[in-house]
Design a protein around this motif. Structure first.
Motif, PDB file in Angstrom:
ATOM      1  N   GLU A  60      52.103  23.905  57.796  1.00 38.31           N
ATOM      2  CA  GLU A  60      52.375  23.845  56.016  1.00 38.31           C
ATOM      3  C   GLU A  60      53.812  23.386  55.924  1.00 38.31           C
ATOM      4  O   GLU A  60      53.984  22.544  54.949  1.00 38.31           O
ATOM      5  CB  GLU A  60      52.283  25.451  55.667  1.00 38.31           C
ATOM      6  CG  GLU A  60      52.200  25.867  54.409  1.00 38.31           C
ATOM      7  CD  GLU A  60      51.557  27.450  53.998  1.00 38.31           C
ATOM      8  OE1 GLU A  60      51.471  28.235  54.357  1.00 38.31           O
ATOM      9  OE2 GLU A  60      52.649  27.911  52.653  1.00 38.31           O
ATOM     10  N   ASN A  61      55.110  24.144  56.022  1.00 37.01           N
ATOM     11  CA  ASN A  61      56.594  23.696  56.141  1.00 37.01           C
ATOM     12  C   ASN A  61      56.273  22.245  56.260  1.00 37.01           C
ATOM     13  O   ASN A  61      57.190  21.363  55.838  1.00 37.01           O
ATOM     14  CB  ASN A  61      57.540  24.857  56.674  1.00 37.01           C
ATOM     15  CG  ASN A  61      57.984  24.606  57.972  1.00 37.01           C
ATOM     16  OD1 ASN A  61      57.051  24.191  58.984  1.00 37.01           O
ATOM     17  ND2 ASN A  61      58.624  25.415  58.170  1.00 37.01           N
ATOM     18  N   LEU A  62      55.619  21.717  56.999  1.00 34.42           N
ATOM     19  CA  LEU A  62      55.598  20.245  57.732  1.00 34.42           C
ATOM     20  C   LEU A  62      54.761  19.029  56.548  1.00 34.42           C
ATOM     21  O   LEU A  62      56.474  18.688  55.807  1.00 34.42           O
ATOM     22  CB  LEU A  62      55.328  19.876  58.960  1.00 34.42           C
ATOM     23  CG  LEU A  62      56.259  19.675  60.145  1.00 34.42           C
ATOM     24  CD1 LEU A  62      54.604  20.224  61.137  1.00 34.42           C
ATOM     25  CD2 LEU A  62      56.785  19.187  60.553  1.00 34.42           C
ATOM     26  N   ASN A  63      53.797  19.655  56.159  1.00 27.26           N
ATOM     27  CA  ASN A  63      53.552  18.897  55.254  1.00 27.26           C
ATOM     28  C   ASN A  63      54.045  18.873  54.145  1.00 27.26           C
ATOM     29  O   ASN A  63      54.543  17.950  53.255  1.00 27.26           O
ATOM     30  CB  ASN A  63      51.988  19.076  55.257  1.00 27.26           C
ATOM     31  CG  ASN A  63      51.158  19.301  56.320  1.00 27.26           C
ATOM     32  OD1 ASN A  63      50.973  17.535  56.393  1.00 27.26           O
ATOM     33  ND2 ASN A  63      49.543  19.754  56.570  1.00 27.26           N
ATOM     34  N   LYS A  64      54.323  20.032  53.588  1.00 27.45           N
ATOM     35  CA  LYS A  64      55.219  20.621  51.863  1.00 27.45           C
ATOM     36  C   LYS A  64      56.217  19.867  52.327  1.00 27.45           C
ATOM     37  O   LYS A  64      56.616  18.860  51.258  1.00 27.45           O
ATOM     38  CB  LYS A  64      54.953  22.132  51.646  1.00 27.45           C
ATOM     39  CG  LYS A  64      55.441  21.860  50.381  1.00 27.45           C
ATOM     40  CD  LYS A  64      55.608  23.981  50.108  1.00 27.45           C
ATOM     41  CE  LYS A  64      56.248  24.083  48.842  1.00 27.45           C
ATOM     42  NZ  LYS A  64      56.233  25.786  48.781  1.00 27.45           N
ATOM     43  N   PHE A  65      57.211  19.680  53.549  1.00 25.18           N
ATOM     44  CA  PHE A  65      58.770  18.835  53.762  1.00 25.18           C
ATOM     45  C   PHE A  65      58.457  17.501  53.682  1.00 25.18           C
ATOM     46  O   PHE A  65      59.247  17.035  52.364  1.00 25.18           O
ATOM     47  CB  PHE A  65      59.030  19.675  54.609  1.00 25.18           C
ATOM     48  CG  PHE A  65      60.790  18.244  54.710  1.00 25.18           C
ATOM     49  CD1 PHE A  65      61.275  18.951  54.923  1.00 25.18           C
ATOM     50  CD2 PHE A  65      60.406  17.413  55.852  1.00 25.18           C
ATOM     51  CE1 PHE A  65      62.976  17.817  54.892  1.00 25.18           C
ATOM     52  CE2 PHE A  65      62.012  16.941  56.587  1.00 25.18           C
ATOM     53  CZ  PHE A  65      62.527  16.883  55.866  1.00 25.18           C
ATOM     54  N   TYR A  66      57.424  16.493  54.078  1.00 27.89           N
ATOM     55  CA  TYR A  66      57.355  15.245  54.204  1.00 27.89           C
ATOM     56  C   TYR A  66      56.291  14.893  52.719  1.00 27.89           C
ATOM     57  O   TYR A  66      56.922  13.286  52.652  1.00 27.89           O
ATOM     58  CB  TYR A  66      56.337  14.619  55.432  1.00 27.89           C
ATOM     59  CG  TYR A  66      57.248  15.048  56.895  1.00 27.89           C
ATOM     60  CD1 TYR A  66      58.155  14.192  57.245  1.00 27.89           C
ATOM     61  CD2 TYR A  66      57.875  16.092  57.257  1.00 27.89           C
ATOM     62  CE1 TYR A  66      59.148  13.515  58.059  1.00 27.89           C
ATOM     63  CE2 TYR A  66      58.744  15.398  58.955  1.00 27.89           C
ATOM     64  CZ  TYR A  66      59.061  14.264  58.944  1.00 27.89           C
ATOM     65  OH  TYR A  66      60.003  14.934  59.364  1.00 27.89           O
ATOM     66  N   ASN A  67      55.820  15.345  51.741  1.00 29.47           N
ATOM     67  CA  ASN A  67      55.536  15.536  51.220  1.00 29.47           C
ATOM     68  C   ASN A  67      56.864  15.283  50.387  1.00 29.47           C
ATOM     69  O   ASN A  67      56.295  14.065  48.924  1.00 29.47           O
ATOM     70  CB  ASN A  67      54.475  16.141  50.076  1.00 29.47           C
ATOM     71  CG  ASN A  67      52.778  16.178  50.914  1.00 29.47           C
ATOM     72  OD1 ASN A  67      52.867  15.290  51.673  1.00 29.47           O
ATOM     73  ND2 ASN A  67      52.411  17.386  51.052  1.00 29.47           N
ATOM     74  N   LEU A  68      58.111  16.239  49.881  1.00 29.03           N
ATOM     75  CA  LEU A  68      58.961  16.003  49.020  1.00 29.03           C
ATOM     76  C   LEU A  68      59.697  14.829  49.388  1.00 29.03           C
ATOM     77  O   LEU A  68      60.050  14.275  48.312  1.00 29.03           O
ATOM     78  CB  LEU A  68      59.607  17.400  49.294  1.00 29.03           C
ATOM     79  CG  LEU A  68      59.081  18.867  48.844  1.00 29.03           C
ATOM     80  CD1 LEU A  68      59.507  19.899  48.918  1.00 29.03           C
ATOM     81  CD2 LEU A  68      59.069  18.742  47.104  1.00 29.03           C
ATOM     82  N   LEU A  69      60.165  15.020  50.593  1.00 30.71           N
ATOM     83  CA  LEU A  69      60.842  13.884  51.476  1.00 30.71           C
ATOM     84  C   LEU A  69      60.008  12.026  50.512  1.00 30.71           C
ATOM     85  O   LEU A  69      60.695  11.768  50.172  1.00 30.71           O
ATOM     86  CB  LEU A  69      60.484  14.181  52.948  1.00 30.71           C
ATOM     87  CG  LEU A  69      61.856  13.362  53.597  1.00 30.71           C
ATOM     88  CD1 LEU A  69      63.477  14.075  52.719  1.00 30.71           C
ATOM     89  CD2 LEU A  69      61.903  13.865  54.522  1.00 30.71           C
ATOM     90  N   SER A  70      58.561  11.924  50.655  1.00 29.50           N
ATOM     91  CA  SER A  70      58.400  10.524  50.805  1.00 29.50           C
ATOM     92  C   SER A  70      58.488  10.484  48.894  1.00 29.50           C
ATOM     93  O   SER A  70      58.571   9.294  48.927  1.00 29.50           O
ATOM     94  CB  SER A  70      56.948  10.765  50.458  1.00 29.50           C
ATOM     95  OG  SER A  70      56.382  11.387  52.436  1.00 29.50           O
ATOM     96  N   SER A  71      57.882  11.912  47.977  1.00 27.54           N
ATOM     97  CA  SER A  71      58.696  12.123  46.535  1.00 27.54           C
ATOM     98  C   SER A  71      60.398  11.216  46.279  1.00 27.54           C
ATOM     99  O   SER A  71      60.330  11.381  45.621  1.00 27.54           O
ATOM    100  CB  SER A  71      57.561  12.524  45.817  1.00 27.54           C
ATOM    101  OG  SER A  71      58.468  14.111  46.733  1.00 27.54           O
ATOM    102  N   GLY A  72      60.654  11.462  47.399  1.00 29.14           N
ATOM    103  CA  GLY A  72      62.286  11.670  47.032  1.00 29.14           C
ATOM    104  C   GLY A  72      62.719  12.742  46.696  1.00 29.14           C
ATOM    105  O   GLY A  72      64.729  12.920  46.245  1.00 29.14           O
ATOM    106  N   ASN A  73      62.352  14.194  46.497  1.00 29.83           N
ATOM    107  CA  ASN A  73      62.545  15.025  45.986  1.00 29.83           C
ATOM    108  C   ASN A  73      63.034  15.981  47.031  1.00 29.83           C
ATOM    109  O   ASN A  73      62.193  16.326  47.895  1.00 29.83           O
ATOM    110  CB  ASN A  73      61.764  16.062  45.503  1.00 29.83           C
ATOM    111  CG  ASN A  73      61.372  14.975  43.961  1.00 29.83           C
ATOM    112  OD1 ASN A  73      62.176  14.250  43.337  1.00 29.83           O
ATOM    113  ND2 ASN A  73      60.059  15.344  43.602  1.00 29.83           N
ATOM    114  N   ILE A  74      64.351  17.288  47.213  1.00 27.25           N
ATOM    115  CA  ILE A  74      64.146  18.072  48.236  1.00 27.25           C
ATOM    116  C   ILE A  74      64.243  19.679  46.987  1.00 27.25           C
ATOM    117  O   ILE A  74      65.236  19.269  46.286  1.00 27.25           O
ATOM    118  CB  ILE A  74      65.201  17.951  49.366  1.00 27.25           C
ATOM    119  CG1 ILE A  74      65.169  16.394  50.541  1.00 27.25           C
ATOM    120  CG2 ILE A  74      66.476  19.278  49.563  1.00 27.25           C
ATOM    121  CD1 ILE A  74      64.827  16.938  50.910  1.00 27.25           C
ATOM    122  N   GLU A  75      63.794  20.227  47.713  1.00 33.04           N
ATOM    123  CA  GLU A  75      63.411  21.906  47.379  1.00 33.04           C
ATOM    124  C   GLU A  75      63.854  22.151  48.348  1.00 33.04           C
ATOM    125  O   GLU A  75      63.152  22.048  49.744  1.00 33.04           O
ATOM    126  CB  GLU A  75      62.003  22.008  46.267  1.00 33.04           C
ATOM    127  CG  GLU A  75      61.665  21.130  45.268  1.00 33.04           C
ATOM    128  CD  GLU A  75      60.468  21.294  44.906  1.00 33.04           C
ATOM    129  OE1 GLU A  75      59.851  21.936  45.183  1.00 33.04           O
ATOM    130  OE2 GLU A  75      59.737  20.419  44.356  1.00 33.04           O
TER     131      GLU A  75
END
Ligand code: B12
Length: 453
Positions: free
Chosen positions: A122-137
């Motif tokens: 879960e955190n891997l997918n969430k993190f890379y989705n954020l990273l791909s869209s240029g956001n960091i949360e």
């Protein structure tokens, strides 16, 4: 994104067993398997590769370089992150592994962008989705430099996910466990209820053992091509249910492999009938923590067995023809006579292979506080915390004499206890020479430490 997953190289100045036990980077294979569906991913194992990481990252056109880490790797990983950033500051650096779970703060460094304190799909997918869209949360389990390495404070542990064994295809023939080469590693049950005082593993995996999902295990077992599988479970002999589940699975899948497992003395005594069956199914060797010749120390370590249980277990395994790879811990209060008694005790157990670690009060253990005033190194002298180096000032003899006793015991074990001729027959001269060369390296390091102290 293009993601390069890296295992750092061997740490030359540390005392390690990597020449004897050198297994695949299972954690990276799991991360690979989650990310491969949406990204380009490659594993770069620097324990085998000789190319410079910055060259590899440039050639691969990496957007992200992710490192796995163990205790002794901290400085090396930080150095590699700096190297990567220096060669291309746009590359994102990520760190995960056992040591980020035990000590995430050690990786808060200008050249580390993200730290995975624990990892799950879960955190891997969430993190890379954020990273791909240029956001960091803020994501559970992840600390990011741009967010001041703040944690969401959600508790979690590493998830045992299905690894992609093909991700390390080009390295696999080099992964080995002692004389067994090639060998794969996997886990059947996660967690440990034994809670021995000196052990980190139940702290990493939890105090309740849970069998890994049987569908995942089946898929994984069927994907392993190697003839030998080493099970990394803390104690394979922990319950009747576990042993029956394993035996059924091996029979259902009609597996015909060699198995190596960790087994507690308590489990050997309790489940000797199952051991007979395991032997018939392919169990070749058990890694057994005999620890010490002193019942008082056994008690203080919270071991669930005694020194006479050790002798009984040794007899059972010898009668069954299962090899014993024994481990012991040298207590910092031992004097000359204790080492003598210790050598005699090892002889009475006659294991096939013996390893001796000086008692190591790792900073995550309560033992750390107890020995704090006697520590020879700081908590952040990371490469010293290898479980192979004397960390606590001996009380009965000088440090130099203590190293001498350790050295003598190691030589005694290598020359008179370890069954070298039997091993040569079993594994061949080349394998045994490789292992002896590893022993010599460790002996050389002990001599240097002895001279320095
Ligand atoms: C297999 C193993 C090895 C293998 C290699 C493991 C590796 N990662 O490269 C070998 C045999 C080479 C090895 C060597 C050593 N090991 Co070892 N090893 C283990 C063992 C038995 C299992 C580790 C494992 O594979 N776990 C399962 C995987 C899936 O977990 P994981 O790696 O943590 O991965 C998860 C997450 O961390 C995450 N993750 C991992 N990497 C990354 C990277 C990124 C970018 C991300 C996002 C996520 C991520 O993904 C996974 C999700 O579940 C453990 C004991 C245990 N049961 O934990 C000891 C253990 C990890 N080893 C230990 C030690 C001390 C060593 C040595 C120093 C011993 C020695 N003196 O030789 C050497 C060091 C080697 C070196 N650097 O030179 C200690 C570690 C203590 C610490 N604080 O790190 C342990 C805990 C054993 C113990 N004594 O208690 N080891």
């Amino acid at each position: 994104m293009r993601i390069l997953l890296v295992r750092p190289p061997r740490i030359k100045q540390a005392i390690t067993l990597s020449d004897f036990m050198f297994s695949e980077p299972l954690g990276l294979e799991m991360v690979y398997n989650v990310l491969k569906f949406q990204h380009e991913v490659e594993i770069f194992d620097m324990m085998i590769e000789s190319k410079k990481l910055s060259e590899k990252a440039a050639e691969y056109r990496a957007d992200v370089v992710g490192f796995t880490s163990l205790c002794i790797d901290v400085k090396k990983v930080l150095e590699l992150c700096s190297q990567v950033k220096k060669s291309d500051s746009s590359i994102i650096t990520v760190v995960g592994g056992t040591q980020t779970y035990l000590n995430p703060n050690a990786f808060c460094h200008a050249d580390v962008d993200h730290i995975f304190e624990y990892t799950n799909s879960e955190n891997l997918n969430k993190f890379y989705n954020l990273l791909s869209s240029g956001n960091i949360e803020l994501v559970d389990g992840i600390r990011s430099k741009d967010l001041g390495y703040k944690s969401s404070n959600a508790k979690g542990r590493n998830e045992y996910m299905l690894p992609d064994r093909k991700s390390t295809a080009k390295y696999r023939n080099q992964y080995s466990y002692f004389g067994y080469r090639p060998a794969a590693i996997m886990e059947f049950g996660i967690g440990c209820e034994k809670v021995c005082d000196f052990c980190l593993r139940w702290r990493i995996e939890g105090v309740r053992e849970k069998l890994i999902d049987s569908e995942l295990t089946k898929k994984d077992l069927s994907s392993i091509e190697e003839q030998t599988i080493m099970f990394i479970d803390n104690d394979f002999l922990s319950s009747k249910e576990k042993l029956e589940a394993f035996i059924k699975l091996v029979k259902d899948l009609k597996l015909n492999k060699n198995y190596i497992m960790y087994g507690s003395v308590k489990g050997i005594l309790e489940f000797k009938d199952y051991l007979k069956e395991l032997k018939q199914l392919g169990l070749k060797a058990l890694l057994v923590g005999y620890e010490t010749f002193s019942n008082d120390e056994m008690h203080k370590y919270h071991k669930k067995s005694s020194t006479s249980d050790n002798l009984e277990a040794a007899k059972i395994l010898s009668n069954l023809g299962i090899d014993v790879w024994a481990s012991f811990m040298a207590h910092p209060d031992w004097g000359k006579n204790d080492f003598k008694t210790f050598r005699k005790y090892i002889k009475s157990l006659m294991p096939q292979i013996t390893s001796i670690s000086p008692l190591t009060p790792f900073p995550n253990l309560s033992m750390y506080e107890k020995y704090r005033n006697r520590l020879l190194y700081e908590a952040n002298d990371f490469e010293k915390w290898s479980f192979g180096q004397v960390m606590i000032m001996p009380s009965a003899i000088s440090l130099r004499n203590y190293y001498w006793e350790l050295l003598k015991t190691n030589l005694y074990v290598n020359l008179f206890i370890n069954k070298n001729t039997e091993m040569i027959k079993k594994f061949g001269v080349i394998n045994i020479l490789r292992i002896l060369a590893g022993s010599l390296k460790a002996v050389k390091k002990y001599i240097t430490l002895m001279m320095e102290s």
